[in-house]
Design an enzyme around this catalytic site. Structure first.
Site, PDB file in Angstrom:
ATOM      1  N   GLN A 104       0.859  -1.182   0.000  1.00  0.00           N
ATOM      2  CA  GLN A 104       0.000   0.000   0.000  1.00  0.00           C
ATOM      3  C   GLN A 104       0.894   1.230   0.000  1.00  0.00           C
ATOM      4  OE1 GLN A 104      -2.264   1.593   3.464  1.00  0.00           O
ATOM      5  NE2 GLN A 104      -4.044   0.816   2.374  1.00  0.00           N
ATOM      6  N   TYR A 176      -7.584  10.795   4.496  1.00  0.00           N
ATOM      7  CA  TYR A 176      -6.155  11.071   4.351  1.00  0.00           C
ATOM      8  C   TYR A 176      -5.936  11.966   3.134  1.00  0.00           C
ATOM      9  CZ  TYR A 176      -5.380   7.601   8.003  1.00  0.00           C
ATOM     10  OH  TYR A 176      -5.390   6.919   9.192  1.00  0.00           O
ATOM     11  N   CYS A 344     -10.949 -11.840  18.124  1.00  0.00           N
ATOM     12  CA  CYS A 344     -10.599 -10.451  18.438  1.00  0.00           C
ATOM     13  C   CYS A 344     -11.745  -9.861  19.246  1.00  0.00           C
ATOM     14  CB  CYS A 344     -10.418  -9.666  17.143  1.00  0.00           C
ATOM     15  SG  CYS A 344     -10.453  -7.869  17.351  1.00  0.00           S
ATOM     16  N   CYS A 347     -11.191  -4.420  21.191  1.00  0.00           N
ATOM     17  CA  CYS A 347     -10.979  -3.470  22.291  1.00  0.00           C
ATOM     18  C   CYS A 347     -10.141  -2.270  21.864  1.00  0.00           C
ATOM     19  CB  CYS A 347     -10.312  -4.176  23.465  1.00  0.00           C
ATOM     20  SG  CYS A 347      -8.617  -4.729  23.144  1.00  0.00           S
ATOM     21  N   CYS A 351      -3.653  -2.759  19.885  1.00  0.00           N
ATOM     22  CA  CYS A 351      -3.262  -2.624  18.476  1.00  0.00           C
ATOM     23  C   CYS A 351      -3.093  -1.137  18.161  1.00  0.00           C
ATOM     24  CB  CYS A 351      -4.264  -3.333  17.567  1.00  0.00           C
ATOM     25  SG  CYS A 351      -5.999  -2.988  17.911  1.00  0.00           S
ATOM     26  N   GLN A 422     -14.234 -11.699  36.005  1.00  0.00           N
ATOM     27  CA  GLN A 422     -15.048 -10.514  35.731  1.00  0.00           C
ATOM     28  C   GLN A 422     -15.508 -10.434  34.284  1.00  0.00           C
ATOM     29  OE1 GLN A 422     -13.416  -6.769  37.355  1.00  0.00           O
ATOM     30  NE2 GLN A 422     -11.847  -8.073  38.280  1.00  0.00           N
ATOM     31  N   LYS A 432     -21.082  -7.362  23.319  1.00  0.00           N
ATOM     32  CA  LYS A 432     -19.828  -7.966  23.781  1.00  0.00           C
ATOM     33  C   LYS A 432     -19.758  -9.459  23.436  1.00  0.00           C
ATOM     34  CE  LYS A 432     -17.776  -4.374  25.500  1.00  0.00           C
ATOM     35  NZ  LYS A 432     -17.374  -4.194  26.885  1.00  0.00           N
TER      36      LYS A 432
END
Length: 647
Positions: A104, A176, A344, A347, A351, A422, A432
């Site tokens: 890219q 961008y 994944c 969150c 990353c 938890q 979630k």
């Protein structure tokens, strides 16, 4: 429901290039390059692992034309010939596994450049405010500077071809620099590069032509573009369709499409709140506009990927963070091992969060080996030990998994009837689902690796099991913080964990949550989605201050859309039967009515049992997770991985 994923493993062509399957790794920066623009050896390992995992095509994170246009970002810079050898090593490593690799190419972020990474004003199509400091006006590129950039595209594309890449993608994404030329909200020019759609597209078309000059007629050119900016005044899907046709006429071989902008940054890095396949809606209109192949990203699951390919609205489905979390995702799907794919959890903490907040290289909350494949390799031990893990939260689950993979004999003891700690309560909201899947994944991995799982077992310091163990990992987690506020132990006050898992305790329609951190906000959204009237009371000026800002960009509007009322600057004074007394920051007192009040003041370390055990077995005891330091899922998993992989 059982699925056949065979359709994802049919070959498909982009121009003359045949890709072995429909699974593409999305372009994501790793922030691991050297300042001179050379990619790192760890980056080569990282991409090779995903190629070995069965991905059909990998698109690199942005490689920049020049050091100036990179504006301090630690990604590859294709300005000098000395970058070619490492790029060639990367290409060879990926192609060795039958995977195509696309570079890219980017001329920079333009107005989105971070202020602390460049001493000069950002460049853009026009003299518009920089996004991170609106007082700074961007430098509008002159026609002469534009022509210089075109020569740089030709020059850099030639280097990438010499390195052996299978194709080149133009980075015109989500606001961008190239997108700033293509969009009237940012392009206010009155010359040949602005004023009409054709003129605004001239910059992009000339880039495609400049690359074609370098690579010849057969090397595929892809174009990455957000069709829907999702903010007032930004480009809509309908606005973008004519642009796609212009790109097709210009010789683009495939389009890589999604949605978002820095005004809607949650769509650039979609958090859990946006759900699955949050950007596939743009594919059907794009399919009607052009005949070239379409690639689509946006929090896809294997199931949403299959649906999209079967619909015919896209030809390739892109996985980004899902392939960071599990490099073996394609192979596992092909082998019908869907349950073994590590999910994944969306969150964004380890990353893009690492890159933006710490200016360090990419990692993953659930896959600590990501971008450290060799350094953190799990090697079989020559001296198997008897390992006892206390606590079945994320840190304990990861410690047990890794220790078992190393060949140790592992037994995990959890005082509750289920594992997850938890996370079990945090994973109850509909949004979630990936977090719930993570616990299921751990259960399966522990079973497959032979870990002995003992539920409803509360370990005591005098238990003979501890004396017989060679090493003990204690992940006792955390317990709710209960401040000494009058009435907090009343029958109408419920803890946040109980409110998640025992919904019958949340009585009535008017719910007040005391504490506006991530726990309180997520719980408030969950209850509001169930039809409750929710008020969040927060002592600090605003709620969500501990929420990663990209996630917050999605969470706070959702709270507002579901009618959740947030009272910032309110200190709770006492809990009563029908509500609570609070004090505003200006000193005035208020009474807030409620049928049920929920304590979400936070958590504190549960270290009592850990300290008692360590007092006797200190030489062979390691503390992990929240009983060491309160954190999030990623920090708990990392703690468990480090501890177990060092034994």
């Amino acid at each position: 429901m059982s699925y056949s994923y065979d359709r994802l493993f049919t070959p498909f062509k982009i121009g003359s290039m045949e890709v072995k399957n429909r699974i593409v790794m999305s372009p994501m920066g790793t922030n691991s390059a050297s300042p001179d623009g050379r990619i790192s050896l760890e980056e080569i390992d990282y991409y090779e692992e995903r190629a070995k995992g069965g991905t059909g095509m990998i698109i690199l994170g942005a490689q920049f034309l020049t050091e100036d246009l990179a504006q301090g970002v630690l990604e590859g810079i294709v300005e000098k010939d000395y970058v070619i050898p490492l790029l060639t090593d990367l290409v060879d490593a990926v192609q060795h596994h039958g995977t195509k690799i696309i570079a890219q190419l980017s001329c920079g972020t333009g107005r989105n450049a971070l202020p602390d990474r460049s001493g000069k004003p950002p460049v853009s199509a026009s003299a518009i405010p920089a996004i991170y400091n609106p007082e700074v006006l961007c430098h509008p590129l002159t026609v002469e500077e534009i022509q210089t950039i075109m020569h740089q595209f030709t020059d850099s594309a030639a280097r990438l071809k010499r390195a052996g890449f299978d194709g080149i993608e133009v980075h015109a994404h989500a606001g961008y620099l190239i997108d700033q030329f293509m969009s009237p909200i940012w392009n206010q020019r009155e010359d040949e590069y602005g004023g009409t759609t054709e003129k605004r597209m001239r910059f992009a078309v000339e880039i495609v032509q400049a690359i074609r000059t370098a690579v010849g007629p057969d090397m595929p050119i892809l174009f990455r573009i957000a069709l829907d900016h999702r903010f007032e005044g930004g480009r809509t899907v309908d606005d973008s369709l004519e642009m796609l046709q212009i790109l097709e006429r210009a010789g683009v071989d495939a389009i890589d499409i999604d949605a978002g902008s820095y005004e809607r940054i949650d769509y650039i890095f979609p958090p859990a709140y946006l759900g699955d396949a949050c950007m596939d809606y743009i594919c059907a209109p794009a399919r009607q506009a052009v005949s070239i192949p379409i690639l689509n990203s946006g929090s896809h699951t294997p199931e949403s990927a299959l649906r999209l390919i079967e619909s015919g609205d896209a030809d390739f489905v892109m996985f980004g963070r899902a392939l960071i979390a599990d490099a073996e995702l394609p192979n596992k799907l092909r082998e019908q091992r869907r349950e073994d794919i590590r999910p994944c959890i969306r969150c964004n903490e380890e990353c893009i969060g690492r890159i933006i907040e710490r200016n360090t290289k990419i990692s993953c909350a659930v896959n600590i080996q990501a971008a450290n494949e060799k350094r953190f390799a799990i090697h079989q031990t020559d001296t198997p030990k008897n390992i006892v893990v206390i606590g079945g939260g994320p840190s304990g689950l990861e410690a047990a998994r890794v220790a078992a993979l190393k060949g140790h004999r592992v037994a995990l003891y959890e005082k509750e009837a289920t594992v997850g700690g938890q996370v079990t309560s945090a994973a109850t909201p509909e949004f979630k689902g990936q977090l719930r899947a993570l616990i299921g994944w751990y259960e399966r991995q522990l079973q497959q690796s032979g870990v002995e799982l003992h539920l409803n077992y509360e370990m005591k310091p005098e238990d003979p099991i501890l004396a017989a163990a060679d090493h003990i990992f204690i992940g006792a987690g955390a317990v709710p913080l209960v401040p000494p506020i009058p009435g907090i132990d009343g029958s109408h006050v419920v803890g946040a964990i109980e409110a998640h898992v025992q919904k019958e305790l949340v009585r009535g329609e008017h719910i007040v949550i005391t504490g506006g951190g991530l726990t309180g906000c997520d719980l408030g959204l969950e209850l509001a989605m169930e039809g409750k009237q929710v008020t969040i009371v927060e002592m600090r000026p605003e709620a969500g201050q501990d929420v990663m800002y990209i996630n917050k960009a999605a969470l706070m509007p959702m709270l507002d859309s579901y009618g959740v009322k947030i009272l910032g600057g309110h200190k709770v004074l006492s809990f009563e039967e029908h509500g609570l007394h609070a004090e505003r920051s200006d000193g005035t007192k208020v009474f807030i009515e409620a049928d049920t009040m929920i304590n979400a003041f936070g958590m504190r370390r549960n270290y009592a049992i850990a300290e008692l055990i360590r007092a006797t077995y200190g030489h062979k005891t390691s503390l992990i997770g929240d009983c060491v330091k309160i954190g999030k899922v990623g920090s708990a998993v990392r703690s468990g991985f480090y501890a177990a992989n060092s034994i």
